[in-house]
Design a protein around this motif. Sequence first.
Motif, PDB file in Angstrom:
ATOM      1  N   THR A  11      -0.150   2.916   5.236  1.00  0.00           N
ATOM      2  CA  THR A  11       0.049   2.990   3.784  1.00  0.00           C
ATOM      3  C   THR A  11      -0.309   4.370   3.260  1.00  0.00           C
ATOM      4  O   THR A  11       0.432   4.951   2.445  1.00  0.00           O
ATOM      5  N   GLN A  12      -1.415   4.920   3.730  1.00  0.00           N
ATOM      6  CA  GLN A  12      -1.835   6.252   3.281  1.00  0.00           C
ATOM      7  C   GLN A  12      -0.830   7.316   3.689  1.00  0.00           C
ATOM      8  O   GLN A  12      -0.488   8.210   2.899  1.00  0.00           O
ATOM      9  N   ALA A  13      -0.331   7.231   4.906  1.00  0.00           N
ATOM     10  CA  ALA A  13       0.652   8.205   5.382  1.00  0.00           C
ATOM     11  C   ALA A  13       1.935   8.103   4.562  1.00  0.00           C
ATOM     12  O   ALA A  13       2.509   9.127   4.162  1.00  0.00           O
ATOM     13  N   ALA A  14       2.385   6.885   4.301  1.00  0.00           N
ATOM     14  CA  ALA A  14       3.597   6.701   3.499  1.00  0.00           C
ATOM     15  C   ALA A  14       3.385   7.201   2.076  1.00  0.00           C
ATOM     16  O   ALA A  14       4.269   7.852   1.499  1.00  0.00           O
ATOM     17  N   SER A  15       2.219   6.942   1.501  1.00  0.00           N
ATOM     18  CA  SER A  15       1.915   7.422   0.144  1.00  0.00           C
ATOM     19  C   SER A  15       1.971   8.947   0.077  1.00  0.00           C
ATOM     20  O   SER A  15       2.513   9.520  -0.871  1.00  0.00           O
ATOM     21  N   ALA A  16       1.428   9.586   1.095  1.00  0.00           N
ATOM     22  CA  ALA A  16       1.445  11.052   1.138  1.00  0.00           C
ATOM     23  C   ALA A  16       2.879  11.575   1.209  1.00  0.00           C
ATOM     24  O   ALA A  16       3.226  12.566   0.548  1.00  0.00           O
ATOM     25  N   LEU A  17       3.724  10.909   1.983  1.00  0.00           N
ATOM     26  CA  LEU A  17       5.123  11.336   2.089  1.00  0.00           C
ATOM     27  C   LEU A  17       5.873  11.131   0.783  1.00  0.00           C
ATOM     28  O   LEU A  17       6.701  11.954   0.393  1.00  0.00           O
ATOM     29  N   ILE A  18       5.586  10.035   0.103  1.00  0.00           N
ATOM     30  CA  ILE A  18       6.228   9.770  -1.188  1.00  0.00           C
ATOM     31  C   ILE A  18       5.879  10.868  -2.194  1.00  0.00           C
ATOM     32  O   ILE A  18       6.735  11.341  -2.938  1.00  0.00           O
ATOM     33  N   GLN A  19       4.635  11.284  -2.193  1.00  0.00           N
ATOM     34  CA  GLN A  19       4.206  12.342  -3.110  1.00  0.00           C
ATOM     35  C   GLN A  19       4.776  13.697  -2.714  1.00  0.00           C
ATOM     36  O   GLN A  19       5.207  14.481  -3.555  1.00  0.00           O
ATOM     37  N   LYS A  20       4.805  13.973  -1.412  1.00  0.00           N
ATOM     38  CA  LYS A  20       5.258  15.280  -0.931  1.00  0.00           C
ATOM     39  C   LYS A  20       6.773  15.450  -1.074  1.00  0.00           C
ATOM     40  O   LYS A  20       7.262  16.555  -1.313  1.00  0.00           O
TER      41      LYS A  20
ATOM     42  N   ALA B  18       3.839  -0.017  10.363  1.00  0.00           N
ATOM     43  CA  ALA B  18       4.443   1.025   9.530  1.00  0.00           C
ATOM     44  C   ALA B  18       5.359   0.465   8.449  1.00  0.00           C
ATOM     45  O   ALA B  18       5.362   0.963   7.322  1.00  0.00           O
ATOM     46  N   GLY B  19       6.127  -0.570   8.755  1.00  0.00           N
ATOM     47  CA  GLY B  19       7.021  -1.162   7.754  1.00  0.00           C
ATOM     48  C   GLY B  19       6.252  -1.746   6.578  1.00  0.00           C
ATOM     49  O   GLY B  19       6.503  -1.381   5.420  1.00  0.00           O
ATOM     50  N   PRO B  20       5.304  -2.641   6.839  1.00  0.00           N
ATOM     51  CA  PRO B  20       4.500  -3.167   5.736  1.00  0.00           C
ATOM     52  C   PRO B  20       3.703  -2.074   5.020  1.00  0.00           C
ATOM     53  O   PRO B  20       3.530  -2.124   3.802  1.00  0.00           O
ATOM     54  N   GLY B  21       3.252  -1.064   5.762  1.00  0.00           N
ATOM     55  CA  GLY B  21       2.522   0.047   5.143  1.00  0.00           C
ATOM     56  C   GLY B  21       3.398   0.816   4.178  1.00  0.00           C
ATOM     57  O   GLY B  21       2.982   1.155   3.061  1.00  0.00           O
ATOM     58  N   ALA B  22       4.638   1.100   4.583  1.00  0.00           N
ATOM     59  CA  ALA B  22       5.572   1.799   3.699  1.00  0.00           C
ATOM     60  C   ALA B  22       5.900   0.940   2.483  1.00  0.00           C
ATOM     61  O   ALA B  22       5.955   1.439   1.357  1.00  0.00           O
ATOM     62  N   ALA B  23       6.086  -0.359   2.699  1.00  0.00           N
ATOM     63  CA  ALA B  23       6.382  -1.261   1.575  1.00  0.00           C
ATOM     64  C   ALA B  23       5.237  -1.278   0.572  1.00  0.00           C
ATOM     65  O   ALA B  23       5.464  -1.236  -0.639  1.00  0.00           O
ATOM     66  N   THR B  24       4.001  -1.315   1.058  1.00  0.00           N
ATOM     67  CA  THR B  24       2.832  -1.297   0.168  1.00  0.00           C
ATOM     68  C   THR B  24       2.759   0.010  -0.603  1.00  0.00           C
ATOM     69  O   THR B  24       2.526   0.017  -1.819  1.00  0.00           O
ATOM     70  N   ALA B  25       2.979   1.122   0.085  1.00  0.00           N
ATOM     71  CA  ALA B  25       2.935   2.429  -0.583  1.00  0.00           C
ATOM     72  C   ALA B  25       4.000   2.529  -1.663  1.00  0.00           C
ATOM     73  O   ALA B  25       3.744   3.047  -2.757  1.00  0.00           O
ATOM     74  N   LEU B  26       5.191   2.025  -1.378  1.00  0.00           N
ATOM     75  CA  LEU B  26       6.268   2.069  -2.364  1.00  0.00           C
ATOM     76  C   LEU B  26       5.961   1.171  -3.559  1.00  0.00           C
ATOM     77  O   LEU B  26       6.220   1.535  -4.707  1.00  0.00           O
ATOM     78  N   ARG B  27       5.392   0.003  -3.287  1.00  0.00           N
ATOM     79  CA  ARG B  27       4.994  -0.905  -4.373  1.00  0.00           C
ATOM     80  C   ARG B  27       3.956  -0.229  -5.255  1.00  0.00           C
ATOM     81  O   ARG B  27       4.070  -0.233  -6.488  1.00  0.00           O
ATOM     82  N   ASP B  28       2.959   0.383  -4.631  1.00  0.00           N
ATOM     83  CA  ASP B  28       1.893   1.062  -5.380  1.00  0.00           C
ATOM     84  C   ASP B  28       2.430   2.234  -6.208  1.00  0.00           C
ATOM     85  O   ASP B  28       1.906   2.524  -7.282  1.00  0.00           O
ATOM     86  N   ALA B  29       3.490   2.881  -5.709  1.00  0.00           N
ATOM     87  CA  ALA B  29       4.070   4.037  -6.409  1.00  0.00           C
ATOM     88  C   ALA B  29       5.139   3.624  -7.422  1.00  0.00           C
ATOM     89  O   ALA B  29       5.733   4.472  -8.079  1.00  0.00           O
TER      90      ALA B  29
END
Length: 124
Positions: free
Chosen positions: A2-11, A25-36
């Motif tokens: 989730t942290q890695a995906a969040s960083a990519l979304i911001q960058k 990684a899939g659920p992590g990316a989904a969580t990061a996208l939901r949070d963003a």
Amino acid sequence: ATQAASALIQKYPDLTAFVALTGVAGPGAATALRDAGKAGKIKVLAVNRDPVVLKAIEDGEITAAFAENPSLETYYAIKILDSIRCGSVFITPDDKGAGIVPVPSYVDTGVNVITKDNVNAFKR
């Protein structure tokens, strides 16, 4: 993940997709996208068919997942081991002496593509 995906979304604000090649990684990316606030706006391609991934597909947070066929993997493994143990398949009169293993070295059991259209079929 989730942290890695969040960083990519911001960058990369113009990011259009994640390809998640591990089970987390899939659920992590989904969580990061939901949070963003970007769930459903950026595609997520995941692996596995565990309940978390299936729910995220159902909710539109993961676009698709690719899943193996564990039942077929088990079936073919047992068939091949039985053939080796029982010696029921012969290529030459002396396969061992010829250095031949009379079973396939590779068996493709296929892959399933799970999307919102067929996700219910994969629920247990």
